[in-house]
Motif scaffolding. Structure first.
Motif, PDB file in Angstrom:
ATOM      1  N   GLU A  23      -9.008  63.570   7.132  1.00 59.13           N
ATOM      2  CA  GLU A  23      -9.605  62.612   6.210  1.00 59.13           C
ATOM      3  C   GLU A  23      -8.562  61.980   5.294  1.00 59.13           C
ATOM      4  N   THR A  24      -7.434  62.637   5.123  1.00 60.30           N
ATOM      5  CA  THR A  24      -6.381  62.081   4.271  1.00 60.30           C
ATOM      6  C   THR A  24      -5.700  60.916   4.990  1.00 60.30           C
ATOM      7  N   LEU A  25      -5.208  59.965   4.198  1.00 64.64           N
ATOM      8  CA  LEU A  25      -4.514  58.805   4.742  1.00 64.64           C
ATOM      9  C   LEU A  25      -3.024  59.110   4.805  1.00 64.64           C
ATOM     10  N   GLU A  26      -2.501  59.173   5.996  1.00 65.25           N
ATOM     11  CA  GLU A  26      -1.088  59.491   6.158  1.00 65.25           C
ATOM     12  C   GLU A  26      -0.573  58.875   7.451  1.00 65.25           C
ATOM     13  N   GLY A  27       0.737  58.705   7.489  1.00 65.70           N
ATOM     14  CA  GLY A  27       1.346  58.084   8.647  1.00 65.70           C
ATOM     15  C   GLY A  27       1.678  59.088   9.722  1.00 65.70           C
ATOM     16  N   CYS A  28       1.999  58.545  10.892  1.00 62.97           N
ATOM     17  CA  CYS A  28       2.351  59.403  12.014  1.00 62.97           C
ATOM     18  C   CYS A  28       3.121  58.560  13.029  1.00 62.97           C
ATOM     19  N   LEU A  29       4.059  59.204  13.732  1.00 66.67           N
ATOM     20  CA  LEU A  29       4.839  58.530  14.760  1.00 66.67           C
ATOM     21  C   LEU A  29       4.466  59.108  16.124  1.00 66.67           C
ATOM     22  N   PHE A  30       4.037  58.225  17.044  1.00 71.78           N
ATOM     23  CA  PHE A  30       3.672  58.660  18.390  1.00 71.78           C
ATOM     24  C   PHE A  30       4.757  58.215  19.369  1.00 71.78           C
ATOM     25  N   THR A  31       5.366  59.188  20.051  1.00 75.52           N
ATOM     26  CA  THR A  31       6.308  58.858  21.124  1.00 75.52           C
ATOM     27  C   THR A  31       5.511  58.732  22.416  1.00 75.52           C
ATOM     28  N   ASN A  32       5.837  57.722  23.224  1.00 79.61           N
ATOM     29  CA  ASN A  32       4.986  57.369  24.365  1.00 79.61           C
ATOM     30  C   ASN A  32       5.776  57.369  25.662  1.00 79.61           C
ATOM     31  N   ASN A  33       5.130  57.854  26.708  1.00 78.82           N
ATOM     32  CA  ASN A  33       5.728  57.910  28.044  1.00 78.82           C
ATOM     33  C   ASN A  33       4.646  57.534  29.052  1.00 78.82           C
ATOM     34  N   LEU A  34       4.863  56.446  29.789  1.00 76.66           N
ATOM     35  CA  LEU A  34       3.892  55.971  30.770  1.00 76.66           C
ATOM     36  C   LEU A  34       4.085  56.732  32.082  1.00 76.66           C
ATOM     37  N   THR A  35       3.036  57.371  32.579  1.00 69.84           N
ATOM     38  CA  THR A  35       3.100  58.102  33.846  1.00 69.84           C
ATOM     39  C   THR A  35       2.155  57.438  34.845  1.00 69.84           C
ATOM     40  N   TYR A  36       2.530  57.499  36.132  1.00 67.78           N
ATOM     41  CA  TYR A  36       1.730  56.835  37.164  1.00 67.78           C
ATOM     42  C   TYR A  36       2.159  57.331  38.538  1.00 67.78           C
ATOM     43  N   ILE A  37       1.341  56.981  39.533  1.00 69.46           N
ATOM     44  CA  ILE A  37       1.677  57.227  40.934  1.00 69.46           C
ATOM     45  C   ILE A  37       1.924  55.876  41.576  1.00 69.46           C
ATOM     46  N   ALA A  38       3.135  55.660  42.073  1.00 71.25           N
ATOM     47  CA  ALA A  38       3.528  54.367  42.632  1.00 71.25           C
ATOM     48  C   ALA A  38       3.322  54.360  44.138  1.00 71.25           C
ATOM     49  N   LYS A  39       2.719  53.273  44.640  1.00 71.43           N
ATOM     50  CA  LYS A  39       2.492  53.096  46.070  1.00 71.43           C
ATOM     51  C   LYS A  39       2.962  51.709  46.482  1.00 71.43           C
ATOM     52  N   GLU A  40       3.664  51.640  47.616  1.00 71.34           N
ATOM     53  CA  GLU A  40       4.121  50.351  48.106  1.00 71.34           C
ATOM     54  C   GLU A  40       2.948  49.575  48.686  1.00 71.34           C
ATOM     55  N   VAL A  41       2.997  48.250  48.507  1.00 75.03           N
ATOM     56  CA  VAL A  41       1.902  47.375  48.912  1.00 75.03           C
ATOM     57  C   VAL A  41       2.346  46.519  50.081  1.00 75.03           C
ATOM     58  N   ASP A  42       1.473  46.371  51.080  1.00 79.30           N
ATOM     59  CA  ASP A  42       1.737  45.498  52.219  1.00 79.30           C
ATOM     60  C   ASP A  42       1.580  44.046  51.772  1.00 79.30           C
ATOM     61  N   PRO A  43       2.643  43.206  51.865  1.00 80.70           N
ATOM     62  CA  PRO A  43       2.532  41.815  51.394  1.00 80.70           C
ATOM     63  C   PRO A  43       1.442  41.032  52.102  1.00 80.70           C
ATOM     64  N   ALA A  44       1.153  41.365  53.362  1.00 75.76           N
ATOM     65  CA  ALA A  44       0.161  40.607  54.122  1.00 75.76           C
ATOM     66  C   ALA A  44      -1.253  40.862  53.614  1.00 75.76           C
ATOM     67  N   THR A  45      -1.578  42.125  53.319  1.00 77.47           N
ATOM     68  CA  THR A  45      -2.949  42.469  52.902  1.00 77.47           C
ATOM     69  C   THR A  45      -3.101  42.625  51.398  1.00 77.47           C
ATOM     70  N   GLY A  46      -1.992  42.876  50.701  1.00 83.43           N
ATOM     71  CA  GLY A  46      -2.072  43.099  49.271  1.00 83.43           C
ATOM     72  C   GLY A  46      -2.609  44.466  48.906  1.00 83.43           C
ATOM     73  N   GLU A  47      -2.713  45.385  49.880  1.00 81.80           N
ATOM     74  CA  GLU A  47      -3.248  46.719  49.652  1.00 81.80           C
ATOM     75  C   GLU A  47      -2.206  47.756  50.043  1.00 81.80           C
ATOM     76  N   ALA A  48      -2.337  48.936  49.427  1.00 83.51           N
ATOM     77  CA  ALA A  48      -1.457  50.047  49.797  1.00 83.51           C
ATOM     78  C   ALA A  48      -1.888  50.604  51.151  1.00 83.51           C
ATOM     79  N   ALA A  49      -0.932  51.141  51.908  1.00 88.35           N
ATOM     80  CA  ALA A  49      -1.229  51.693  53.233  1.00 88.35           C
ATOM     81  C   ALA A  49      -2.126  52.922  53.110  1.00 88.35           C
ATOM     82  N   GLU A  50      -3.071  53.058  54.058  1.00 81.48           N
ATOM     83  CA  GLU A  50      -3.963  54.215  54.042  1.00 81.48           C
ATOM     84  C   GLU A  50      -3.158  55.499  54.261  1.00 81.48           C
ATOM     85  N   GLY A  51      -3.523  56.514  53.527  1.00 88.86           N
ATOM     86  CA  GLY A  51      -2.839  57.797  53.652  1.00 88.86           C
ATOM     87  C   GLY A  51      -1.552  57.900  52.860  1.00 88.86           C
ATOM     88  N   ASP A  52      -1.142  56.784  52.193  1.00 89.49           N
ATOM     89  CA  ASP A  52       0.088  56.809  51.395  1.00 89.49           C
ATOM     90  C   ASP A  52      -0.196  57.521  50.078  1.00 89.49           C
TER      91      ASP A  52
END
Length: 907
Positions: A748-777
């Motif tokens: 409830e008190t008003l105070e500052g805070c610093l949040f360090t941030n790290n973006l996490t994800y699962i990257a998949k290559e995309v087929d340029p022809a279909t615009g979709e990731a390959a099945e099973g990748d």
């Protein structure tokens, strides 16, 4: 003149276009004749070009036929005819087929043709080439770019520019030649033209090729930030550019660089100092314009003003106009700096060009003082009849700002405004005068009664219904607060008798507000007048009168006051949005009454804060506007409320966040990455009663990679913030944007805070022809580091208005202060702008305008998310050796908020 001669010149003299079919047939006949008559062919080509330049066109078949016929004229050696042929080929190539057939003839002229039409051949060649044939001409264009004849070189550079859309990779291959052209020395080579008396026997150079080469180089390198920066720094430091247009263009490019990275300003200060002394007026003026626009160059403002002062006495009208207009722009933010130009500006008051005299007057008004305000206003009144309504509005807006600056001079200004109000004028002019008087009433309280009397006189003969309604509304609000309210009742009732139904209905509401004074005799008079309105022919007038009488007759006087004069207004954009959702809902939604309880209410103080800020902005825009009719935009307050409503709807759609209650505050968007990175991430901080939600907007700029299960790992540096949950982005396809949310429980008190941030994800290559990731990748896990997010005092504050800041400041308890030293800051103006944005508070007493580079005082006022007042006085002192020294003093009803603000507002 004989009849034959008259017919011969009939087309050109009368202005009537020649007949298209006649020209077409004559051209075919003349171009296919043997031998070719050069003079007749030139005349027919001129008629054909006249048709094409006027917007007429030929079908593709006819264009191709003409194109083939014109190509036969290459056999004739007449130089003038060849020039006309090239002009016509350029126009017909847009609609003709098989234009490549003349490529060999054009290339022959471009390589070995006469110097008179060789540039024409190069320009035409660029129009008939396509991506498949441009490679064959690469050597030709390279040689032409470095040609010693500047006409040929310029033609090749301009042609290269036009070929960029179809063959950019090929054009890039002669970048080195283009770079060398800028520093090369080219001349008009000896030719029959050079024997003309205008040229004599000298070989002259205009350096225009530098302008063309610079433009081409910029387009080749504008996607490579480092290469572009290297080119700009090189050209700005070695004084290679000679042509004024090239120097102006380079100044534009430097301004673009500084807009994105102001820390580079120091590298270009020497360039601007030299540019200010350039003998070309347009180079010096462009340098001044950039210095005025880019805050990082504020150290050169004094030198720029000295140059403008010199230009005020220039013989050329356009130079004087440009100089006085730039001074007018400077006066908006640094009026004290241009006081040295007041003598020259006063000399322009009677300039023969009324645009110059108007800008001179408005600039003097910005820098006016108590001694010369009356004299300036008398001078203005002397030439107001000679200028258009557009410039009159500019003058009126300047008078309005001056009345707020010198309230003790309001009598002479009101007299001036009243005289303009009596004169003939359109709606825009009258509206600007009314706006000026309204502002004087609001911000100069002692002028209220005299202003209202002038407005009462105006509505007696007002031809604009909208203005009459606005004035009646003001009379209803301000009239009851005066010492003689009955004086205004008579004027208002006259409108009920004499005006149309719209004005009459507004007058009824205004009359009912006078009954809220509580005076029995006035209430009786108002009741009698409203009773007469019950017989009005318009049902709107009757209904308003009946409602007012009903409310005033009840014993619950406070309820009547809350209905007639509630003291607040609703946010109209959000009200409209809610009503649209209600009307467009299903049939079952109509079984429930419309609920307006969740529509934000705007108090008078808040409305006045945003209104005052918008008026300052409108004054600046009216002086600097480029067009006569600027587009209307939604107000800043409306935008803020709409954005808050949009955030609230988005957050309420997430089940975990729906239980948090009302959204109290959303911050502005914070950039966590640069715009050029592969993942562009921004953050918005949402404040609830017991929680903070961080919204991370992620843009995937890649074209061949899809991101799945995108989450942001945020770690607070304060243990009181406990993570509740994370809402991930399930899938983020290439070149799309999504939002992930991280929720924290806060104390409830008003105070500052610093949040360090790290973006996490699962990257998949995309087929340029279909615009979709390959099945099973299954992809691969990866992470991406972004900037930290600070919780700052401004996240708990909303802007508000203080009519008398000194009084509010003295009344607030719990003072707190702190001192900071910003050694990296290069000026006070940048720090002030950043603090206003970070604090989320409204500047008061025009303290957002920094007049001195040595010291300044900023006054801020706002309210906490719990509706508790907070005010701050921030003092700045600048010294080159130590930077900007800042002293922050804050007072607040909430002692915790005041302490938090004073200690953490500068991080």
């Amino acid at each position: 003149m004989s009849t034959l001669s008259y017919k011969k010149f009939e087309d050109s003299d009368s202005g009537v276009l020649p007949d298209k079919m006649t020209v077409f047939q004559d051209c075919l006949q003349a171009f296919n004749a043997s031998p070719v008559q050069a003079k007749r062919c030139r005349m027919l080509l001129a008629r054909l070009l006249r048709l094409l330049y006027s917007g007429d066109s030929f079908p593709s078949t006819e264009s191709t036929t003409l194109f083939f016929s014109i190509s036969k004229l290459f056999q004739h050696k007449d130089v003038s005819l060849r020039q006309m042929v090239y002009l016509t080929i350029k126009e017909l190539s847009k609609t003709s087929e098989d234009v490549l057939m003349v490529t060999s003839s054009i290339m022959k002229d471009a390589q070995n043709g006469d110097i008179t039409y060789k540039p024409n051949a190069i320009r035409t060649l660029a129009r008939v080439l396509d991506a498949s044939t441009v490679n064959a001409t690469e050597r030709l264009f390279k040689n032409s770019v470095v040609d010693k004849n500047q006409s040929i070189s310029s033609a090749a550079l301009i042609s290269s520019y036009h070929m960029l859309p179809v063959a950019k990779d090929v054009v890039k291959r002669w970048t080195n030649e283009t770079q060398g052209t800028i520093s090369a020395s080219k001349v008009f080579l000896t030719s029959p033209v050079a024997n003309h008396e205008q040229y004599g026997s000298q070989n002259l150079s205009s350096f225009i090729y530098q302008y063309h080469a610079l433009g081409l180089l910029y387009h080749l390198r504008n996607h490579d930030k480092m290469a572009l920066m290297k080119m700009i720094q090189s050209l700005s430091s070695n004084n290679v550019l000679k042509h004024p247009a090239a120097l102006v263009q380079l100044t534009h490019y430097i301004a673009k660089v500084l807009e994105t990275d102001s820390s580079l300003a120091g590298n270009f200060e020497s360039y601007f100092e030299i540019a200010l002394q350039n003998r070309s007026d347009m180079v010096a003026l462009e340098a001044v314009k950039t210095i005025v626009t880019i805050p990082a160059l504020s150290g050169l403002i004094v030198k720029a003003i000295y140059v403008l002062d010199t230009f005020l006495s220039a013989p050329r009208t356009v130079v004087r106009f440009a100089a006085v207009r730039l001074l007018n722009k400077i006066s908006l933010t640094n009026p004290e700096n241009i006081v040295v130009c007041n003598g020259s500006l006063e000399g322009l008051i009677n300039d023969s060009n009324r645009a110059i005299s108007t800008y001179a007057i408005t600039t003097l008004l910005k820098t006016g003082n108590n001694d010369n305000v009356d004299r300036l206003i008398k001078t203005i009144a002397g030439f107001m009849d000679d200028i258009s309504d557009e410039f009159k509005i500019v003058v009126i807006d300047s008078i309005r700002s001056l009345s707020l600056k010198f309230p003790e001079k309001h009598k002479s200004m009101l007299s001036f405004l009243n005289d303009r109000l009596r004169e003939e004028g359109g709606f825009n002019l009258k509206n600007s005068i009314i706006e000026a008087i309204f502002d004087v009433i609001k911000f100069v309280p002692e002028s209220r009664e005299s202003c209202l009397e002038k407005l009462c006189e105006f509505i007696e003969d007002c031809e604009f219904t909208e203005l009459a309604v606005r004035i009646l509304h003001l009379l209803g609000n301000e009239g009851p607060k005066t010492s003689k309210p009955t004086l205004y009742i008579r004027h208002i009732y006259n409108r009920v008798v004499l005006e149309n139904s719209i004005v009459r209905s507004s007058a009824v509401i205004a009359l009912s507000k006078f009954a809220l004074i509580g005076d029995a005799s006035i209430n009786k008079s108002i009741s009698i007048l409203l009773t007469r309105c019950l017989n009005d022919v318009d049902d709107e007038v009757r209904d308003r009168a009946a409602l007012a009488l009903k409310l005033l007759s009840t014993e619950k006087f406070d309820e009547a006051r809350a209905f007639i004069d509630p003291g607040f207004s609703y946010s109209l954009p959000i009200l409209e949005q809610k009503l649209a959702q209600y009307v467009n809902g299903d049939e079952e939604s109509f079984n429930v009454p419309f609920d307006g309880s969740n529509i934000p209410k705007i108090s008078e103080d808040e409305a006045r804060a945003y209104e005052y800020k918008e008026k300052l902005n409108s004054i600046e825009e009216s002086i600097q506007k480029e067009s006569k009719q600027p587009k209307e935009e939604v107000s800043e307050f409306a935008k803020h409320n709409l954005l808050q409503q949009q955030y609230a709807q988005e957050l309420s759609s997430i089940p975990e966040l729906a239980a948090y209650g009302d959204l109290l505050r959303s911050s502005h968007v914070v950039d966590l990455t640069e715009k050029e990175t592969e993942f562009v991430v921004t953050c918005v901080k949402h404040i609830f009663a017991g929680h903070i939600v961080l919204q991370f907007n992620v843009e995937n700029t890649l074209t061949d990679l899809q991101l799945d299960n995108v989450t942001m790992v945020s770690e607070p540096d304060f243990e009181e913030f406990v993570e509740d949950f994370v809402a991930p982005i399930e899938s983020l396809k290439p070149q799309t944007t999504g939002s992930t949310y991280v929720s924290f429980t806060r104390s409830e008190t008003l105070e500052g805070c610093l949040f360090t941030n790290n973006l996490t994800y699962i990257a998949k290559e995309v087929d340029p022809a279909t615009g979709e990731a390959a099945e099973g990748d299954e992809g691969f896990e990866d992470e991406y580091r972004v900037e930290s997010v600070d919780i700052v005092p401004g996240d708990f504050i909303v802007p508000s208005f203080a009519g008398n800041f000194t009084s509010v400041w003295d009344s607030l308890p719990n003072p707190c202060s702190s001192v900071f030293n910003l050694s990296d800051a290069k000026g006070i103006a940048d720090v002030v702008a950043k603090l206003i944005k970070d604090s989320s508070m409204s500047p008061c007493d025009s303290s957002e305008l920094v007049g001195s580079h040595a010291s300044h005082t900023l006054k801020l006022f706002g309210k906490s998310i719990n509706n508790e007042n907070i005010a701050a006085v921030i003092r700045f002192v600048y010294k080159e050796s130590v930077g900007v020294m800042v002293k922050v003093e804050a007072k607040s009803v909430n002692a915790e908020l005041g302490t938090f603000f004073a200690n953490e507002i500068i991080v």
